[in-house]
Scaffold this active site. Structure first.
Site, PDB file in Angstrom:
ATOM      1  N   ARG A  72       0.815  -1.224   0.000  1.00 50.70           N
ATOM      2  CA  ARG A  72       0.000   0.000   0.000  1.00 50.70           C
ATOM      3  C   ARG A  72       0.843   1.265   0.000  1.00 50.70           C
ATOM      4  O   ARG A  72       0.347   2.337  -0.330  1.00 50.70           O
ATOM      5  CB  ARG A  72      -0.980  -0.032   1.172  1.00 50.70           C
ATOM      6  CG  ARG A  72      -1.979  -1.182   1.074  1.00 50.70           C
ATOM      7  CD  ARG A  72      -2.933  -1.222   2.248  1.00 50.70           C
ATOM      8  NE  ARG A  72      -3.764  -2.410   2.205  1.00 50.70           N
ATOM      9  CZ  ARG A  72      -3.485  -3.565   2.792  1.00 50.70           C
ATOM     10  NH1 ARG A  72      -2.344  -3.687   3.469  1.00 50.70           N
ATOM     11  NH2 ARG A  72      -4.295  -4.594   2.707  1.00 50.70           N
ATOM     12  N   GLU A 103       4.549 -12.112  13.996  1.00 51.27           N
ATOM     13  CA  GLU A 103       3.987 -12.760  15.186  1.00 51.27           C
ATOM     14  C   GLU A 103       4.480 -14.204  15.288  1.00 51.27           C
ATOM     15  O   GLU A 103       4.816 -14.693  16.364  1.00 51.27           O
ATOM     16  CB  GLU A 103       2.462 -12.721  15.124  1.00 51.27           C
ATOM     17  CG  GLU A 103       1.793 -13.264  16.381  1.00 51.27           C
ATOM     18  CD  GLU A 103       0.279 -13.155  16.331  1.00 51.27           C
ATOM     19  OE1 GLU A 103      -0.358 -13.536  17.330  1.00 51.27           O
ATOM     20  OE2 GLU A 103      -0.254 -12.690  15.302  1.00 51.27           O
TER      21      GLU A 103
END
Length: 206
Positions: A68, A105
């Site tokens: 993005r 994560e």
């Protein structure tokens, strides 16, 4: 520029960003900027606010982070007279690259940039749509510092402050338009005073 005008634009930007609950997993409130892109006025406001901040700051490179950052970075670069450099995921760039690993994560990932795209001493703005944990942005900073570029600031449309991504940037300033919560749809709209000006030490004007 009147403070009210800046505040109105930020409110319009925020209202155009869709919040989608439980995506990509339960308990997460996903911030979808594709609805901002469907609103030409809100998209223009977003680009204009960034351009107003960085114009005349002697920035020679706008580095956009996949994917993005590729939406917001090029129009900013064009408007301020800087080149655009793509910082991509592994095996996306065809030439020789410099890469930096960052933690996810679960596991790790890498971000890469073409060797020679940024020269030592160039003043760089790093752009992405959102900062969460700050892993990707901090990896981009490390790449640019390895080639001895000067990272002026990181700029994002949205920040998820409870994830403390700003802390991972160290002394690199971070500029955002909207602060949002991770687990609900509340947002904090930043006024012109809250946004502030670039600190003197990163102001490239003579």
């Amino acid at each position: 520029m009147a403070s009210e005008d800046v505040d109105d634009r930020i409110a319009r930007i925020s209202s155009s960003i869709r919040a989608i609950p439980d995506f990509p997993k339960p308990g997460i409130m996903f911030r979808d900027i594709t609805t901002l892109l469907l609103d030409p006025k809100a998209f223009k406001d977003t680009i204009d606010l960034f351009v107003e901040r960085y114009n005349d700051k002697n920035i020679s490179v706008v580095a956009g982070i996949e994917a993005r950052g590729f939406i917001f970075g090029p129009p900013i670069a064009f408007a301020i007279g800087a080149k655009f450099v793509a910082m991509r995921k592994p095996k996306k760039l065809p030439g020789e690259v410099i890469s930096e690993e960052y933690a996810l994560e679960y596991g790790t990932d890498r971000i890469e940039m073409h060797v020679g795209a940024v020269q030592a001493g160039e003043r760089v703005l790093i752009v992405d749509d959102l900062i969460a944990t700050g892993g990707t942005l901090s990896a981009a900073v490390r790449i640019l510092e390895r080639v001895e570029a000067e990272v002026v600031e990181c700029a994002c449309v949205i920040e998820l402050p409870e994830l403390k991504g700003r802390d991972r940037l160290g002394e690199i300033p971070l500029f955002v338009l909207v602060k949002a919560e991770v687990t609900d749809d509340s947002v904090e709209l930043l006024t012109k005073e809250a946004i502030g000006e670039l600190p003197e030490e990163v102001d490239g004007s003579v």
